[in-house]
Design a protein around this motif. Sequence first.
Motif, PDB file in Angstrom:
ATOM      1  N   MET A  83      70.234  92.983   6.940  1.00 48.67           N
ATOM      2  CA  MET A  83      69.215  92.386   5.980  1.00 48.67           C
ATOM      3  C   MET A  83      69.034  93.672   4.823  1.00 48.67           C
ATOM      4  N   ILE A  84      69.016  93.445   3.474  1.00 48.91           N
ATOM      5  CA  ILE A  84      68.964  94.284   2.314  1.00 48.91           C
ATOM      6  C   ILE A  84      67.616  94.385   2.451  1.00 48.91           C
ATOM      7  N   ASN A  85      67.144  95.692   1.781  1.00 45.50           N
ATOM      8  CA  ASN A  85      65.790  96.133   1.831  1.00 45.50           C
ATOM      9  C   ASN A  85      65.531  96.680   0.285  1.00 45.50           C
ATOM     10  N   GLN A  86      64.457  96.802   0.010  1.00 44.72           N
ATOM     11  CA  GLN A  86      64.201  97.135  -1.371  1.00 44.72           C
ATOM     12  C   GLN A  86      64.446  98.460  -1.778  1.00 44.72           C
ATOM     13  N   GLU A  87      64.734  99.489  -0.825  1.00 42.89           N
ATOM     14  CA  GLU A  87      65.591 100.933  -1.213  1.00 42.89           C
ATOM     15  C   GLU A  87      66.736 100.706  -1.562  1.00 42.89           C
ATOM     16  N   ASN A  88      67.636  99.655  -0.885  1.00 42.91           N
ATOM     17  CA  ASN A  88      68.967  99.494  -1.451  1.00 42.91           C
ATOM     18  C   ASN A  88      68.834  98.971  -2.700  1.00 42.91           C
ATOM     19  N   LEU A  89      68.044  98.061  -3.064  1.00 40.36           N
ATOM     20  CA  LEU A  89      68.195  97.668  -4.661  1.00 40.36           C
ATOM     21  C   LEU A  89      67.748  98.742  -5.512  1.00 40.36           C
ATOM     22  N   TYR A  90      66.764  99.591  -5.127  1.00 39.94           N
ATOM     23  CA  TYR A  90      66.479 100.750  -6.148  1.00 39.94           C
ATOM     24  C   TYR A  90      67.623 101.551  -6.288  1.00 39.94           C
ATOM     25  N   GLN A  91      68.262 101.989  -4.980  1.00 40.37           N
ATOM     26  CA  GLN A  91      69.471 103.004  -5.345  1.00 40.37           C
ATOM     27  C   GLN A  91      70.723 102.138  -6.169  1.00 40.37           C
ATOM     28  N   LEU A  92      70.876 101.015  -6.035  1.00 35.21           N
ATOM     29  CA  LEU A  92      71.789 100.352  -6.980  1.00 35.21           C
ATOM     30  C   LEU A  92      71.190 100.396  -8.467  1.00 35.21           C
ATOM     31  N   LEU A  93      70.047  99.987  -8.643  1.00 35.71           N
ATOM     32  CA  LEU A  93      69.437 100.191  -9.853  1.00 35.71           C
ATOM     33  C   LEU A  93      69.536 101.539 -10.316  1.00 35.71           C
ATOM     34  N   TYR A  94      69.461 102.497  -9.687  1.00 31.70           N
ATOM     35  CA  TYR A  94      69.479 103.784 -10.234  1.00 31.70           C
ATOM     36  C   TYR A  94      71.045 103.942 -10.790  1.00 31.70           C
ATOM     37  N   LYS A  95      71.804 103.690  -9.920  1.00 26.79           N
ATOM     38  CA  LYS A  95      73.380 103.810 -10.281  1.00 26.79           C
ATOM     39  C   LYS A  95      73.841 102.623 -11.288  1.00 26.79           C
ATOM     40  N   GLU A  96      73.033 101.909 -11.681  1.00 26.99           N
ATOM     41  CA  GLU A  96      73.385 100.621 -12.633  1.00 26.99           C
ATOM     42  C   GLU A  96      74.539  99.910 -12.209  1.00 26.99           C
ATOM     43  N   ASN A  97      74.550  99.691 -10.893  1.00 20.27           N
ATOM     44  CA  ASN A  97      75.392  98.864 -10.282  1.00 20.27           C
ATOM     45  C   ASN A  97      74.971  97.452 -10.300  1.00 20.27           C
ATOM     46  N   TRP A  98      75.182  96.730 -11.720  1.00 21.29           N
ATOM     47  CA  TRP A  98      74.360  95.580 -11.923  1.00 21.29           C
ATOM     48  C   TRP A  98      75.062  94.408 -10.958  1.00 21.29           C
ATOM     49  N   LYS A  99      76.387  94.410 -10.970  1.00 20.79           N
ATOM     50  CA  LYS A  99      77.170  93.220 -10.296  1.00 20.79           C
ATOM     51  C   LYS A  99      76.704  93.062  -8.930  1.00 20.79           C
ATOM     52  N   GLU A 100      76.663  94.492  -8.397  1.00 24.22           N
ATOM     53  CA  GLU A 100      76.118  94.400  -6.733  1.00 24.22           C
ATOM     54  C   GLU A 100      74.688  93.594  -6.557  1.00 24.22           C
ATOM     55  N   ILE A 101      74.025  94.101  -7.739  1.00 24.44           N
ATOM     56  CA  ILE A 101      72.604  93.564  -7.442  1.00 24.44           C
ATOM     57  C   ILE A 101      72.533  92.132  -7.623  1.00 24.44           C
ATOM     58  N   LEU A 102      73.317  91.583  -8.793  1.00 23.45           N
ATOM     59  CA  LEU A 102      73.437  90.376  -9.254  1.00 23.45           C
ATOM     60  C   LEU A 102      73.760  89.353  -7.992  1.00 23.45           C
ATOM     61  N   ASP A 103      74.994  90.004  -7.356  1.00 19.56           N
ATOM     62  CA  ASP A 103      75.436  89.225  -6.053  1.00 19.56           C
ATOM     63  C   ASP A 103      74.101  89.148  -5.080  1.00 19.56           C
ATOM     64  N   ILE A 104      73.521  90.153  -4.900  1.00 17.69           N
ATOM     65  CA  ILE A 104      72.271  90.056  -3.888  1.00 17.69           C
ATOM     66  C   ILE A 104      71.309  89.136  -3.895  1.00 17.69           C
ATOM     67  N   LEU A 105      70.943  89.173  -5.433  1.00 13.09           N
ATOM     68  CA  LEU A 105      69.962  88.038  -5.878  1.00 13.09           C
ATOM     69  C   LEU A 105      70.372  86.711  -5.557  1.00 13.09           C
ATOM     70  N   TYR A 106      71.764  86.326  -5.483  1.00  8.69           N
ATOM     71  CA  TYR A 106      72.125  85.154  -4.596  1.00  8.69           C
ATOM     72  C   TYR A 106      72.215  85.123  -3.429  1.00  8.69           C
ATOM     73  N   GLU A 107      72.793  86.256  -2.657  1.00 12.34           N
ATOM     74  CA  GLU A 107      73.108  86.064  -1.274  1.00 12.34           C
ATOM     75  C   GLU A 107      71.679  86.192  -0.541  1.00 12.34           C
ATOM     76  N   GLU A 108      70.736  87.061  -1.221  1.00 12.32           N
ATOM     77  CA  GLU A 108      69.776  87.212  -0.302  1.00 12.32           C
ATOM     78  C   GLU A 108      68.487  86.423  -0.890  1.00 12.32           C
ATOM     79  N   LYS A 109      68.634  85.095  -1.469  1.00 13.29           N
ATOM     80  CA  LYS A 109      67.782  84.723  -2.363  1.00 13.29           C
ATOM     81  C   LYS A 109      66.592  84.212  -1.507  1.00 13.29           C
ATOM     82  N   GLU A 110      66.623  83.679  -0.296  1.00 11.80           N
ATOM     83  CA  GLU A 110      65.672  83.343   0.528  1.00 11.80           C
ATOM     84  C   GLU A 110      64.818  84.662   1.139  1.00 11.80           C
ATOM     85  N   ASN A 111      65.455  85.541   1.700  1.00 13.12           N
ATOM     86  CA  ASN A 111      64.874  86.806   1.708  1.00 13.12           C
ATOM     87  C   ASN A 111      63.837  87.354   0.599  1.00 13.12           C
TER      88      ASN A 111
END
Length: 417
Positions: free
Chosen positions: A1-29
């Motif tokens: 399962m994804i955690n908030q640190e993973n999101l922050y790392q992607l945010l720092y790198k500006e990996n927008w596509k990966e984060i958008l995919d996570i928002l859908y795939e991990e929507k319930e979490n």
Amino acid sequence: MINQENLYQLLYKENWKEILDILYEEKENIKNDTLLTFASKTFENEFLKKVQEYEIDKIEIPDYLQTMYILHHGKFYTLSDENYKQLIVEIVKRKSVQEAYLYAIKFPEEEICKDIISKYEHEKIKEEGLKLKKVEKLPVNWIEIYNRLFEIINHPEDTATYFSGPRFIDTVRKFEPYFPTYPQFIEQRNNEGKSTSRKIFYYDILLGLNENSRNNIIKRILEILKPFEANKVQQIENIIGGEIVTIPSSLEQKKENKNPTIFISYSWDNEEHKKWVLDLSDKLCTDGINVILDRYYLTPGKNLPHFVENNLNKANRIIIIFTPNYKLKADKRTGGVGYEYSIMNVDLYANQTSNEKIIPLLRSGSTEDSIPTFMRQFIHIDARNDENFLNSYNDLVREIYNEPEIKKPELGTKPIF
């Protein structure tokens, strides 16, 4: 399962596509985890802030914005009201006028949206002229009706009954939204060397509109005038008699229309599949069913999102033709299939126990391979066997016309024992 640190790392790198995919795939979490929710909101704010700094022609940004728009409208991830408005503004900045208009009308008070709406309407005028057409049908006493009407609305000292040029055209635009604004209309009249006298151009406008619009504009003006000039309005209504009709509501139109309208959602798997869908559509049309199929209407340059949003609402029923490729695109929310499925899901989630609109049809693959998990709860028509096509087709047509093959008999009376 994804955690908030993973999101922050992607945010720092500006990996927008990966984060958008996570928002859908991990929507319930994300919904159930406070830290993930907070991290997602941080991304939402930072992404939209960064987008404003990017060059307008940065190629990948429109795709990211469109994905976020679909996530929000599909209720997979909900933006704050302020960020949703900012998202629309950023999309409007990066689209052609024709595409941007569809988004701009959501926030017409924003300056950039106002500008796009104005440009779009100006282009419409150039393309379509003033939408004044050859007269189709007029009441027998049309000239008398018009002269009596103009007499009432031509008193500048009476603000309640006076119809200035802008007020008259604003009334017209309620029924003909693409009709030019007052300044645009006057500019066009001057360019064409036509009179800008109110009595003449009001007459020309009403004469050039289709019968339905003309009737409803007159009806609306008379409704406004009636509290102030009841007798004069009554005299006009007596002359008109039964000529004016009210535009029926969409529900009434559907009841009156004996030919059902269906929208077909499918994926362009290959030429064979596209031909099968087209043949099915043609056959449905011959059986009195009005089919909305992309290949009938969409040509290069047409707007796909507008076609989908506009026609899904028009349809009485929606046929989804499931294949493994359809499921893949629906799950990933990619392409036209992803967009259509996102919109349809909103309605389905709200009406899970009473689905009376969507007809699932399985064309190829197994249920697990071809039908998204949520859709498996609904009974589907199996159209995989071409040798049994007529039986499947018969089931489909009966469902569209609500004519089941097996009907419960009427309840009789208790027998005598």
